[in-house]
Design a protein around this motif. Sequence first.
Motif, PDB file in Angstrom:
ATOM      1  N   ARG A  11      -7.659  -0.594  25.416  1.00 37.67           N
ATOM      2  CA  ARG A  11      -8.710   0.348  25.033  1.00 37.67           C
ATOM      3  C   ARG A  11      -9.049   1.279  26.193  1.00 37.67           C
ATOM      4  O   ARG A  11      -9.094   0.881  27.343  1.00 37.67           O
ATOM      5  N   VAL A  12      -9.286   2.539  25.872  1.00 32.33           N
ATOM      6  CA  VAL A  12      -9.690   3.546  26.854  1.00 32.33           C
ATOM      7  C   VAL A  12     -11.152   3.287  27.225  1.00 32.33           C
ATOM      8  O   VAL A  12     -11.990   3.069  26.348  1.00 32.33           O
ATOM      9  N   THR A  13     -11.423   3.336  28.546  1.00 34.81           N
ATOM     10  CA  THR A  13     -12.786   3.059  29.010  1.00 34.81           C
ATOM     11  C   THR A  13     -13.354   4.149  29.909  1.00 34.81           C
ATOM     12  O   THR A  13     -14.516   4.057  30.298  1.00 34.81           O
ATOM     13  N   GLY A  14     -12.549   5.173  30.251  1.00 31.93           N
ATOM     14  CA  GLY A  14     -13.094   6.223  31.091  1.00 31.93           C
ATOM     15  C   GLY A  14     -12.092   7.295  31.464  1.00 31.93           C
ATOM     16  O   GLY A  14     -10.876   7.144  31.274  1.00 31.93           O
ATOM     17  N   VAL A  15     -12.613   8.387  31.989  1.00 32.82           N
ATOM     18  CA  VAL A  15     -11.807   9.518  32.457  1.00 32.82           C
ATOM     19  C   VAL A  15     -10.878   9.043  33.571  1.00 32.82           C
ATOM     20  O   VAL A  15     -11.259   8.243  34.420  1.00 32.82           O
ATOM     21  N   GLY A  16      -9.649   9.543  33.540  1.00 35.72           N
ATOM     22  CA  GLY A  16      -8.665   9.197  34.550  1.00 35.72           C
ATOM     23  C   GLY A  16      -7.751   8.060  34.142  1.00 35.72           C
ATOM     24  O   GLY A  16      -6.672   7.890  34.713  1.00 35.72           O
ATOM     25  N   GLN A  17      -8.161   7.271  33.179  1.00 41.44           N
ATOM     26  CA  GLN A  17      -7.323   6.182  32.692  1.00 41.44           C
ATOM     27  C   GLN A  17      -6.069   6.770  32.060  1.00 41.44           C
ATOM     28  O   GLN A  17      -6.101   7.872  31.500  1.00 41.44           O
ATOM     29  N   VAL A  18      -4.967   6.044  32.130  1.00 37.85           N
ATOM     30  CA  VAL A  18      -3.699   6.482  31.539  1.00 37.85           C
ATOM     31  C   VAL A  18      -3.267   5.447  30.515  1.00 37.85           C
ATOM     32  O   VAL A  18      -3.295   4.247  30.784  1.00 37.85           O
ATOM     33  N   PHE A  19      -2.891   5.929  29.330  1.00 34.69           N
ATOM     34  CA  PHE A  19      -2.327   5.034  28.326  1.00 34.69           C
ATOM     35  C   PHE A  19      -0.998   5.611  27.857  1.00 34.69           C
ATOM     36  O   PHE A  19      -0.774   6.815  27.898  1.00 34.69           O
ATOM     37  N   ALA A  20      -0.115   4.734  27.433  1.00 33.29           N
ATOM     38  CA  ALA A  20       1.235   5.134  27.014  1.00 33.29           C
ATOM     39  C   ALA A  20       1.350   5.115  25.495  1.00 33.29           C
ATOM     40  O   ALA A  20       0.695   4.318  24.820  1.00 33.29           O
ATOM     41  N   MET A  21       2.179   6.026  24.971  1.00 37.44           N
ATOM     42  CA  MET A  21       2.476   6.071  23.540  1.00 37.44           C
ATOM     43  C   MET A  21       3.976   6.240  23.347  1.00 37.44           C
ATOM     44  O   MET A  21       4.609   7.020  24.057  1.00 37.44           O
ATOM     45  N   HIS A  56      -3.891   4.142  16.964  1.00 35.79           N
ATOM     46  CA  HIS A  56      -3.560   5.540  16.674  1.00 35.79           C
ATOM     47  C   HIS A  56      -2.431   5.706  15.658  1.00 35.79           C
ATOM     48  O   HIS A  56      -2.432   6.664  14.891  1.00 35.79           O
ATOM     49  N   VAL A  57      -1.480   4.797  15.620  1.00 37.00           N
ATOM     50  CA  VAL A  57      -0.389   4.906  14.642  1.00 37.00           C
ATOM     51  C   VAL A  57      -0.955   4.867  13.224  1.00 37.00           C
ATOM     52  O   VAL A  57      -0.508   5.613  12.352  1.00 37.00           O
ATOM     53  N   ALA A  58      -1.960   4.042  12.996  1.00 39.66           N
ATOM     54  CA  ALA A  58      -2.538   3.892  11.662  1.00 39.66           C
ATOM     55  C   ALA A  58      -3.242   5.161  11.189  1.00 39.66           C
ATOM     56  O   ALA A  58      -3.341   5.392   9.987  1.00 39.66           O
ATOM     57  N   PRO A  78     -20.830   5.615  11.153  1.00 35.46           N
ATOM     58  CA  PRO A  78     -21.508   5.976  12.395  1.00 35.46           C
ATOM     59  C   PRO A  78     -20.500   6.338  13.489  1.00 35.46           C
ATOM     60  O   PRO A  78     -19.363   5.859  13.503  1.00 35.46           O
ATOM     61  N   ALA A  79     -20.927   7.173  14.409  1.00 34.05           N
ATOM     62  CA  ALA A  79     -20.060   7.624  15.506  1.00 34.05           C
ATOM     63  C   ALA A  79     -19.523   6.454  16.316  1.00 34.05           C
ATOM     64  O   ALA A  79     -18.377   6.490  16.771  1.00 34.05           O
ATOM     65  N   GLU A  80     -20.306   5.430  16.473  1.00 35.31           N
ATOM     66  CA  GLU A  80     -19.874   4.266  17.246  1.00 35.31           C
ATOM     67  C   GLU A  80     -18.609   3.643  16.652  1.00 35.31           C
ATOM     68  O   GLU A  80     -17.676   3.288  17.372  1.00 35.31           O
ATOM     69  N   ARG A  81     -18.542   3.531  15.334  1.00 33.50           N
ATOM     70  CA  ARG A  81     -17.370   2.953  14.665  1.00 33.50           C
ATOM     71  C   ARG A  81     -16.160   3.883  14.795  1.00 33.50           C
ATOM     72  O   ARG A  81     -15.035   3.440  15.022  1.00 33.50           O
ATOM     73  N   VAL A  82     -16.391   5.189  14.638  1.00 28.71           N
ATOM     74  CA  VAL A  82     -15.302   6.171  14.765  1.00 28.71           C
ATOM     75  C   VAL A  82     -14.760   6.148  16.189  1.00 28.71           C
ATOM     76  O   VAL A  82     -13.545   6.094  16.412  1.00 28.71           O
ATOM     77  N   LEU A 100     -10.936   5.491  17.864  1.00 27.44           N
ATOM     78  CA  LEU A 100     -10.267   6.527  18.664  1.00 27.44           C
ATOM     79  C   LEU A 100      -9.988   6.080  20.099  1.00 27.44           C
ATOM     80  O   LEU A 100      -9.035   6.545  20.712  1.00 27.44           O
ATOM     81  N   SER A 101     -10.802   5.200  20.622  1.00 26.93           N
ATOM     82  CA  SER A 101     -10.628   4.773  22.014  1.00 26.93           C
ATOM     83  C   SER A 101      -9.636   3.620  22.162  1.00 26.93           C
ATOM     84  O   SER A 101      -9.403   3.146  23.272  1.00 26.93           O
ATOM     85  N   ASP A 102      -9.008   3.207  21.065  1.00 26.99           N
ATOM     86  CA  ASP A 102      -8.010   2.129  21.120  1.00 26.99           C
ATOM     87  C   ASP A 102      -6.636   2.698  20.764  1.00 26.99           C
ATOM     88  O   ASP A 102      -6.329   2.887  19.577  1.00 26.99           O
ATOM     89  N   PRO A 103      -5.792   2.986  21.756  1.00 26.93           N
ATOM     90  CA  PRO A 103      -4.469   3.586  21.482  1.00 26.93           C
ATOM     91  C   PRO A 103      -3.614   2.777  20.513  1.00 26.93           C
ATOM     92  O   PRO A 103      -2.784   3.345  19.798  1.00 26.93           O
TER      93      PRO A 103
END
Length: 159
Positions: A45-55, A29-31, A15-19, A23-26
């Motif tokens: 975890r990403v929760t909205g537009v404008g949020q910044v995450f580092a990689m 992403h390595v996996a 289901p899209a919810e699981r996918v 995707l919303s947990d940086p």
Amino acid sequence: MSETRLQVTRTIEAPAERVFALLSDPREHVAIDGSGLLQGSDSDRVTGVGQVFAMRMFRDDLGPWRTFNTVTDFEPDRRIGWAPDLDPDCELAPKLAGVTVGGHYYAYELEEHDGVTDVTQTYDWSGVADPNFAALCPFVGTAEMTGTLDRLAGAVGSA
């Protein structure tokens, strides 16, 4: 597809919810990365537009670097996307002094039907303005993107 935009699609038996949760947990992403560029993230975890995450990233010709990714699209269980920019304090920044980086983005669109989800991944670098940075693009190709969707399918339970 165009000269500055790549797109791949795969049907994932989940289901899209699981996918979207993955995707919303940086940190996850390595996996699923099919390119081998991603080295890790400690961002929440990403929760909205404008949020910044580092990689943390690595490429043989560039060495290690870090990106700050600004979330550009966020619609739970439907769409997520971000625009990377170089951390000005990372190891790569001095090597790219005078080069304007940015202008590219990654996005995933999800369309669920009958318990399965069509996932479309887009990589677009059409907004890259500096020819010196454009020469480094694309950072991934369709084979790597397909690999990412294959790994995503495996991670959410679809072989």
